[in-house]
Each structure stands twice: as C-alpha cells, then as structure tokens.
Design an enzyme around this catalytic site. Structure first.
Site, PDB file in Angstrom:
ATOM      1  CD1 TRP A 130      -2.703   1.570   0.531  1.00 49.75           C
ATOM      2  CD2 TRP A 130      -2.034   1.815   2.660  1.00 49.75           C
ATOM      3  NE1 TRP A 130      -3.447   2.570   1.093  1.00 49.75           N
ATOM      4  CE2 TRP A 130      -3.057   2.747   2.403  1.00 49.75           C
ATOM      5  CE3 TRP A 130      -1.464   1.785   3.928  1.00 49.75           C
ATOM      6  CZ2 TRP A 130      -3.526   3.639   3.355  1.00 49.75           C
ATOM      7  CZ3 TRP A 130      -1.917   2.667   4.887  1.00 49.75           C
ATOM      8  CH2 TRP A 130      -2.941   3.584   4.598  1.00 49.75           C
ATOM      9  CG  ASP A 211      -2.080  -2.620   7.458  1.00 47.08           C
ATOM     10  OD1 ASP A 211      -3.230  -2.670   7.951  1.00 47.08           O
ATOM     11  OD2 ASP A 211      -1.704  -1.691   6.714  1.00 47.08           O
ATOM     12  CE  LYS A 246     -10.052   0.087   3.980  1.00 43.04           C
ATOM     13  NZ  LYS A 246      -9.797   0.930   2.859  1.00 43.04           N
TER      14      LYS A 246
HETATM   15  C1  LMR Z   1      -6.963   2.073  -0.060  1.00 44.73           C
HETATM   16  O1  LMR Z   1      -5.922   1.396  -0.094  1.00 44.73           O
HETATM   17  O2  LMR Z   1      -7.536   2.454  -1.082  1.00 44.73           O
HETATM   18  C2  LMR Z   1      -7.575   2.413   1.256  1.00 44.73           C
HETATM   19  O3  LMR Z   1      -6.865   1.835   2.284  1.00 44.73           O
HETATM   20  C3  LMR Z   1      -7.813   3.864   1.444  1.00 44.73           C
HETATM   21  C4  LMR Z   1      -6.563   4.643   1.646  1.00 44.73           C
HETATM   22  O4  LMR Z   1      -6.481   5.344   2.663  1.00 44.73           O
HETATM   23  O5  LMR Z   1      -5.655   4.591   0.821  1.00 44.73           O
END
Ligand code: LMR
Length: 398
Positions: A130, A211, A246
């Site tokens: 991420w 996470d 979520k």
């Molecule tokens: C995502 O990965 O789209 C979500 O976790 C929202 C974010 O804060 O990026």
C-alpha cells in the site's frame, strides 16, 4: 511563504477520488480507493451501525474526553475480534490496545513508538505494498527495505523469494506484513506459509508489524485472523494495526486500533504506558463516536449477528464481481487467462493492467484505477460491469 515552493503531488489513491469527483462524465467509474460500494454504487451505512447509533443517541450522556488510550470497552472488543474470544492472549492480558484514528493512525502511532525504542531499525515492506506504508514509516524516520512478495508471472505470492528475503532481515528490524487481503495484490499466504513466516521471525529476531485492515473480507472474520493467532502462539512481541473502516463501513469515523502483544502482562502494561505518551502528543485522545458504535455492536449478540451477516453480504458481492469481471473479459475475447482474479481475496485485484492502460482508461473512458493496475472490485456494479469490460477490452486492443 509559498511563492517559491512547488505544489505537492496528489495522493496516489485519495487524489484519484478527488479527480473522480471533479470528472463531469456521466460514464465515470471509480475503481480506485478501497471503499465498499453496493450494487447501486453507494457506500451504505450498515444497518447494524444505524441501530447502534440510535442506541447511542439515547444513552450517550457526555462528550467529555475519552482516556488517552480510548474507551476500555472498545479496546476489549478490538482484542476479542482480532484474537478470537477464547484466545490465551486475552486471558493472560498480554495485549495493549489504544484506539487510533483509523488504520493509518494506528500505523503511525506504532511507527512513532518503534522509533523511540528501535531508532536504528529498518522497516521492510512487501513488494509491492500500500503506497501509504512508505509515507507513514519514512515520515516516522525509518529507512525502508523491500522483501519479495508478488510474482507477476504467476499472479501469486513468490513465497520462495519472500522466505529468502525474510531470512536475511537483521534482528531488531521491523517487517510489515498484511495479515489478510494483501493490498494491493489481493494474493495472500496460505496457513502453512504463515507458520513458516512466524518460524523465520522467531529464528531471526525481527519484529512483526501486522496491518490488519480487512478482517472479514477474505474468507471470514475467524479465518482471516490466522496470521494474528499464529504470531500470538509464538510468544513473540508484535504489533497489529487494525481498522473498522472497511468491515464496519466506518470510513469517516476514523476508527482503528494499535495493539501490541507482549510475552506477558507486565510487559504489555509497560507497552501501554508508552503508547499513551505517543498518542498524547499527536492527537491527545481519540474521537469517540466510531469506537462507541463498534463496541455497541460487538457487545450485543443480536447486533453482532446482524453485522456478520452484513459483512458476509459485502464479501460475497465482491466475490461475485470478481467472477463477473473474468467472465466479461473472456466473453469479449480478451487474450489471456484471467482466472487469477477469482483466486485473489479482499477488495482488490492486481489486474495486470499497465500504467499506460490505466492512464488510457482514465483519459478515454473516465475509469479510475490506481497506478500499478490495482482495481477495487467493489466499485463494479451490474450497471457498470459491461462498460468496464468493454473499455478494458478496447484498451488492450488499442
Ligand atoms: C486504499 O488502499 O484504497 C484504502 O486503504 C484507502 C486509503 O487510505 O488509501
């Protein structure tokens, strides 16, 4: 002050939502940010949340500050959910939990705490991960490393590469792991692989930081905590950033938690004391509403049952959209085997679309996909699925 300063780039995920909002096209489709949508394209407030809010409206008697670590009932509910009711961690009080503003807040609280006690550590992230993980940990002052994770050729976890890289992580470093529903790839470790990762952590002495933002979006609430439970059994110190964004749809209530698991209760108490010092200087104490909602639902058997059913509904709709996407691409004769999309878990699919195709889809079709090709399956609906499949087919032909 700002005359000679260049504007910062838009956020790679939330910036996309802003661009989507400003797009006047009636055809636009947002497959970017990880937010659940129903088949009508709405992000609904869960019925159990509405019911809990009604209860709270009557019962709530103050808006005074919460304790620095948040409402103790909330912390207890978080622990029950992430470890499971009969967990030995709960019985032995080996976990310290603070209510943090969302999963991102939890990661940052954890990162700031770790910087105090492991100042020379490196944080190892999966390749890919991420995008915000990088920002959170570099802003907390950590250098980053990357361990192998996604194998684009096989559209699966490169477990041999991952195990090799994790064996080489020095003792005292920190390894960020996605407990389930890997973001962005959608490919997860199986149970046997998790046991191997736990064994490597124990042997090599690095600190696991899980996470856990998508509990319930993989196979189910109980199944998805496998990694958390395996680390608990190992007796290692580890961190968990969890979120109700979520699975309770509490996105804008910023309802998350940072939990530290220690070998015994005395050490967990020390961890909690330091967590409080970190929280106090960032946001002092957490916002109450989302935590009260989650705790109200989780401590009421009927509301909890309702929540589990609603969560299953979200999970099943996403699974159905995975199948619809694969069938839609096959029906249009798009070259390639897309069955891997149905094997991925959680909200996301690493679609295999190149950045050039992602840009083409946005420019020509008003379809928003995160760079790297991550698609949020929950953005697909029975109304837009044909348009999306037609557009991808056209993009791949052009
Ligand atoms: C995502 O990965 O789209 C979500 O976790 C929202 C974010 O804060 O990026």
């Amino acid at each position: 002050m700002w005359q000679n300063i260049e504007a910062a780039p838009a956020d790679s995920i939330l910036g996309l939502t802003e661009a989507f909002r400003n797009d006047p096209s009636p055809d636009k489709v947002n497959l970017g940010v990880g937010v659940y949508k129903d088949d009508a394209g709405r992000t609904p407030i869960l019925q159990c949340v509405k019911a809990a809010e009604k209860i709270l409206l009557e019962r709530e008697s103050t808006k005074s500050y919460l304790p620095i670590s948040g409402d103790p009932t909330y912390a207890a509910c978080v622990q029950q959910l992430i470890f499971g009711e009969g967990s030995e961690v709960l019985a032995n009080k080996r976990a310290a939990t603070v209510h943090a503003p969302g999963g991102t807040g939890a990661l940052r609280v954890g990162a700031d705490l770790l910087k105090k006690f492991l100042p020379d550590a490196r944080v190892w992230l999966s390749g890919p991960t991420w995008a915000n993980h990088k920002g959170v940990f570099t802003t907390a002052g950590f250098p980053l490393g990357q361990y192998a994770y996604y194998d684009p050729a096989n559209k699966a976890v490169d477990f041999a590469g991952m195990a090799r890289d994790l064996q080489a992580v020095p003792a005292g470093d920190i390894v960020l792991l996605h407990a389930c529903c890997h973001n962005p790839s959608g490919v997860d470790l199986d149970n046997d692989q998790w046991r191997q990762v736990v064994a490597i952590a124990r042997e090599k002495g690095w600190l696991p930081f899980l996470d856990f933002a998508y509990q319930g979006f993989g196979a189910g609430v109980d199944e998805d905590r496998y990694a958390v439970a395996q680390f608990a059994e190992s007796g290692l110190d580890y961190f968990i950033a969890s979120s109700f964004s979520k699975n309770f749809g509490l996105y804008n209530e910023r309802t998350g938690a940072l939990t530290i698991v220690s070998p015994d209760a005395a050490q967990a108490a020390v961890a909690l004391s330091h967590l409080k010092t970190v929280v106090r200087v960032i946001y002092s104490n957490p916002p109450a509403h989302g935590g009260l909602v989650a705790a109200t639902i989780l401590s009421d058997p009927d509301l909890r049952r309702q929540w589990l059913a609603e969560l299953a509904g979200m999970r099943e709709r996403i699974v159905a959209m995975r199948t619809a996407l694969v069938e839609g691409l096959n029906a249009r004769g798009v070259a390639g085997d897309f069955s891997y999309i149905t094997r991925q878990r959680g909200m996301f699919s690493f679609s295999g679309l190149s950045d050039a195709t992602v840009a083409w889809l946005r420019q020509n079709k008003h379809i928003y996909v995160v760079g790297g090709g991550r698609i949020n399956l929950a953005g697909l609906t029975s109304k837009n699925i044909d348009y999306v499949c037609d557009s991808i087919a056209e993009a791949l032909r052009s």
